[in-house]
Design a protein around this motif. Sequence first.
Motif, PDB file in Angstrom:
ATOM      1  N   ASP A  36       0.839  -1.201   0.000  1.00  0.00           N
ATOM      2  CA  ASP A  36       0.000   0.000   0.000  1.00  0.00           C
ATOM      3  C   ASP A  36       0.877   1.256   0.000  1.00  0.00           C
ATOM      4  N   ASN A  37       0.440   2.263  -0.752  1.00  0.00           N
ATOM      5  CA  ASN A  37       1.170   3.531  -0.721  1.00  0.00           C
ATOM      6  C   ASN A  37       0.795   4.324   0.526  1.00  0.00           C
ATOM      7  N   LEU A  38       1.442   5.428   0.737  1.00  0.00           N
ATOM      8  CA  LEU A  38       1.275   6.203   1.976  1.00  0.00           C
ATOM      9  C   LEU A  38      -0.148   6.702   2.146  1.00  0.00           C
ATOM     10  N   ALA A  39      -0.768   7.144   1.064  1.00  0.00           N
ATOM     11  CA  ALA A  39      -2.131   7.667   1.138  1.00  0.00           C
ATOM     12  C   ALA A  39      -3.119   6.572   1.546  1.00  0.00           C
ATOM     13  N   VAL A  40      -2.973   5.388   0.992  1.00  0.00           N
ATOM     14  CA  VAL A  40      -3.863   4.266   1.329  1.00  0.00           C
ATOM     15  C   VAL A  40      -3.665   3.854   2.784  1.00  0.00           C
ATOM     16  N   LYS A  41      -2.416   3.823   3.234  1.00  0.00           N
ATOM     17  CA  LYS A  41      -2.139   3.483   4.626  1.00  0.00           C
ATOM     18  C   LYS A  41      -2.784   4.481   5.585  1.00  0.00           C
ATOM     19  N   ALA A  42      -2.672   5.760   5.246  1.00  0.00           N
ATOM     20  CA  ALA A  42      -3.271   6.797   6.092  1.00  0.00           C
ATOM     21  C   ALA A  42      -4.791   6.685   6.098  1.00  0.00           C
ATOM     22  N   LEU A  43      -5.384   6.419   4.936  1.00  0.00           N
ATOM     23  CA  LEU A  43      -6.839   6.272   4.837  1.00  0.00           C
ATOM     24  C   LEU A  43      -7.329   5.088   5.665  1.00  0.00           C
ATOM     25  N   LYS A  44      -6.627   3.960   5.602  1.00  0.00           N
ATOM     26  CA  LYS A  44      -7.002   2.782   6.377  1.00  0.00           C
ATOM     27  C   LYS A  44      -6.880   3.050   7.876  1.00  0.00           C
ATOM     28  N   ALA A  45      -5.824   3.763   8.263  1.00  0.00           N
ATOM     29  CA  ALA A  45      -5.622   4.075   9.683  1.00  0.00           C
ATOM     30  C   ALA A  45      -6.739   4.977  10.209  1.00  0.00           C
ATOM     31  N   VAL A  46      -7.119   5.991   9.415  1.00  0.00           N
ATOM     32  CA  VAL A  46      -8.201   6.903   9.820  1.00  0.00           C
ATOM     33  C   VAL A  46      -9.527   6.157   9.892  1.00  0.00           C
ATOM     34  N   ALA A  47      -9.805   5.314   8.887  1.00  0.00           N
ATOM     35  CA  ALA A  47     -11.053   4.543   8.870  1.00  0.00           C
ATOM     36  C   ALA A  47     -11.133   3.606  10.072  1.00  0.00           C
ATOM     37  N   LYS A  48     -10.035   2.946  10.385  1.00  0.00           N
ATOM     38  CA  LYS A  48     -10.012   2.026  11.524  1.00  0.00           C
ATOM     39  C   LYS A  48     -10.234   2.768  12.833  1.00  0.00           C
TER      40      LYS A  48
END
Length: 233
Positions: free
Chosen positions: A49-61
Motif C-alpha cells: 500500500d502507498n502512503l495515502a492508502v495506509k493513512a486512509l485505512k488508519a483513519v477509517a479504523k
Amino acid sequence: MLKIWEKYGHMYWNGLGYTLLFAFVSVLMGLVLGLVLASGRMASVQSRDNLAVKALKAVAKFFCTAYVEVFRATPMLVQVFIIYYGLGNVFKLPDSSLNRMFWGMVAVGLNSAAYMSEVIRSGIGAVPGGQMEAARCIGMSHWKAMRHVILPQAVRNILPAMCNEFVTIIKETSILGMVGIVELMFRAQSIAKQTYIFLEPYVIAAIMYFIIVFPLSKIIAAVERRMSKSVTR
C-alpha cells in the motif's frame, strides 16, 4: 384489564405494528452500517500500500473503532435524546410526526450498527484464515474474496446473532416513547393517562411484548441448534 383491552385494543395493535416496523428498519440499517464498520475495523495495512492508502485505512479504523466504543459505552436513551433533539432539530422533516419517527429509527439503527459490527467481525473472524489465502492464490482481489468466499461462510455465524439483535431491538424500541414516538409503550402510557389506571395498561403491553419476543427467541434458538448440528456433521 379486559375492559381496557376491549376499548383500547386497537391502539395496542397499532403500537405493536409500529414497534415491529421500527425494529425491522433499525436492524436492517444496523446491518448495512455494521458491515461498513466491521470492514473498517478489520482493514489491515499491506506492505504494498502507498502512503495515502495506509493513512486512509488508519483513519477509517480509528473512526470505526471510536464509533463502536462510544455507542456501546453509552445508554441508548441518551443516544436517542442527543440524535432526536440534535440532528432532529437541525435537519427537520416537513411533517413533525414523520420527523419523530425518522430520527427515532435513525437513533436505534445507529446503536444497532455498533453491535452488528461486532457480530459481523466475529462471524468473519470465525472463518478459517486459509480460505482467504486460497481465494487470493487463485487471483481474487481482497474484496472479491470477501464477497464470494468469506461472507457466505460467515453468514452461518452471523445469522443467529443478527436475529437475537432483532429481538433485543423489539424490546429496546420502548424507549422511543420518551420522545413522543408512537409505539407500543407510548400507547400504554397514553391509555394510562386517559384512564388514570397505571397498572393494567402496562401489564397488557408486557403481555404483548412477551407474545412476540418469547416465540421468536425459541425459534432462533432452535434454528441455531440445527445450524450447529449441520456444521458438526
